[in-house]
Write a protein that holds these residues in place. Structure first.
Motif, mmCIF file in Angstrom:
data_model
loop_
_atom_site.group_PDB
_atom_site.id
_atom_site.type_symbol
_atom_site.label_atom_id
_atom_site.label_comp_id
_atom_site.label_asym_id
_atom_site.label_seq_id
_atom_site.Cartn_x
_atom_site.Cartn_y
_atom_site.Cartn_z
ATOM 1 N N GLN A 1 13.501 -46.255 -21.480
ATOM 2 C CA GLN A 1 13.166 -46.013 -20.231
ATOM 3 C C GLN A 1 11.739 -45.450 -20.332
ATOM 4 N N ARG A 2 10.661 -46.344 -19.563
ATOM 5 C CA ARG A 2 9.251 -45.893 -19.517
ATOM 6 C C ARG A 2 8.913 -45.125 -18.279
ATOM 7 N N TYR A 3 8.762 -44.041 -18.396
ATOM 8 C CA TYR A 3 8.198 -43.080 -17.432
ATOM 9 C C TYR A 3 6.744 -43.177 -16.937
ATOM 10 N N ARG A 4 6.750 -43.048 -15.608
ATOM 11 C CA ARG A 4 4.981 -42.799 -14.996
ATOM 12 C C ARG A 4 5.333 -41.714 -13.816
ATOM 13 N N ILE A 5 4.509 -40.697 -14.134
ATOM 14 C CA ILE A 5 4.317 -39.774 -13.169
ATOM 15 C C ILE A 5 2.989 -39.491 -12.734
ATOM 16 N N SER A 6 2.877 -39.393 -11.354
ATOM 17 C CA SER A 6 1.429 -39.373 -10.968
ATOM 18 C C SER A 6 1.485 -38.145 -9.599
ATOM 19 N N LEU A 7 0.320 -37.519 -9.713
ATOM 20 C CA LEU A 7 0.017 -36.677 -8.576
ATOM 21 C C LEU A 7 -1.429 -36.692 -7.888
ATOM 22 N N HIS A 8 -1.372 -37.211 -6.665
ATOM 23 C CA HIS A 8 -2.681 -37.475 -6.147
ATOM 24 C C HIS A 8 -2.913 -36.147 -4.996
ATOM 25 N N LEU A 9 -3.957 -35.367 -5.360
ATOM 26 C CA LEU A 9 -4.104 -34.382 -4.642
ATOM 27 C C LEU A 9 -5.590 -34.392 -3.663
ATOM 28 N N GLY A 10 -5.511 -34.393 -2.493
ATOM 29 C CA GLY A 10 -6.591 -34.659 -1.714
ATOM 30 C C GLY A 10 -6.777 -33.424 -0.631
ATOM 31 N N GLN A 11 -8.074 -33.016 -0.191
ATOM 32 C CA GLN A 11 -8.443 -32.218 0.626
ATOM 33 C C GLN A 11 -8.697 -32.937 2.134
ATOM 34 N N ARG A 12 -8.172 -32.599 3.014
ATOM 35 C CA ARG A 12 -8.260 -32.973 4.519
ATOM 36 C C ARG A 12 -9.423 -32.447 4.970
ATOM 37 N N GLN A 13 -10.471 -33.269 5.407
ATOM 38 C CA GLN A 13 -11.509 -32.681 5.898
ATOM 39 C C GLN A 13 -11.522 -32.047 7.343
ATOM 40 N N ARG A 14 -11.741 -30.698 7.543
ATOM 41 C CA ARG A 14 -11.347 -30.084 8.871
ATOM 42 C C ARG A 14 -11.973 -30.672 10.078
ATOM 43 N N SER A 15 -13.109 -31.338 9.872
ATOM 44 C CA SER A 15 -14.014 -31.865 10.958
ATOM 45 C C SER A 15 -13.045 -33.260 11.482
ATOM 46 N N LEU A 16 -12.098 -33.593 10.737
ATOM 47 C CA LEU A 16 -11.429 -34.938 11.260
ATOM 48 C C LEU A 16 -10.039 -34.372 11.775
ATOM 49 N N ARG A 17 -9.766 -33.223 11.910
ATOM 50 C CA ARG A 17 -8.222 -32.955 12.463
ATOM 51 C C ARG A 17 -8.494 -33.208 14.033
#
Length: 211
Positions: A195-211
């Motif tokens: 069993q070949r495992y791949r784990i990923s975390l993508h972390l981003g910060q939403r720009q407040r001016s675009l809300r």
């Protein structure tokens, strides 16, 4: 009678002289006409004039602005260390593309990755639970709208303020494993090492001016 004959002869001479003059001018006039017709006309007589304004500059299109930017590097590296301790495997860190497929937003973010086999991880669900416990300790809350899963993979997301973390854990059989295509993967005889495992975390910060 003789006088009339002389006058007629004189008239004929005058006409012949006039005809000769006309013939002498006809050839130059014809040539001049041909030259005029063959000369191309300028569509704009001021095209080469130094006073003619040049072409108007084209407007430069605005570049697409990113919806997400990476978290501060110290935060990403802190999560990298905590995740390695939690999963007990090596975790890599990089800055890469960030894609929020649920809300069709994109940008860049921190990317944490880990790999292993069934010896390191029991199941994708277990991996997600362990990572979820870590995020809960850090004050993040799960966003169930990102939750998805199957026999070989799971995904979810966590939020804190304007920060978004998309988590995925999946595995696939090793290349030497031959499972029948009409048989569920769970029924295939696969050892933990295969069993070949791949784990990923993508972390981003939403720009407040675009809300």
């Amino acid at each position: 009678m003789i006088k009339a004959w002389k006058n007629w002869i004189k008239g004929m001479g005058d006409r012949q002289e006039k005809d000769a003059v006309v013939r002498d001018w006809q050839v130059p006039l014809i040539i001049l006409g041909l030259v005029v017709l063959a000369t191309p006309c300028s569509a704009n007589p001021l095209a080469n004039s130094p006073h003619e304004p040049g072409p108007r500059p084209q407007a430069t299109p605005l570049l697409n602005r990113s919806d997400f930017i990476p978290l501060p590097k110290t935060q990403c590296q802190g999560l990298q260390k905590l995740l390695a301790q939690k999963l007990k495997v090596r975790v890599s860190f990089a800055i890469g593309a960030f894609q929020d497929g649920i809300h069709q937003k994109s940008g860049t973010g921190c990317v944490l990755r880990a790999t292993g086999t069934g010896r390191n991880f029991t199941s994708p669900a277990t991996v997600i639970q362990e990572i979820g416990a870590l995020f809960t300790e850090l004050g993040w809350g799960e966003d169930p709208s990102y939750a998805a899963g199957g026999p070989t993979g799971m995904a979810t997301a966590y939020r804190r303020s304007n920060n978004l973390a998309i988590v995925q854990a999946e595995w696939e059989p090793a290349s030497e494993v031959k499972c029948p295509p009409d048989q569920p993967i769970a029924d295939c005889a696969i050892t933990p090492e295969q069993q070949r495992y791949r784990i990923s975390l993508h972390l981003g910060q939403r720009q407040r001016s675009l809300r």
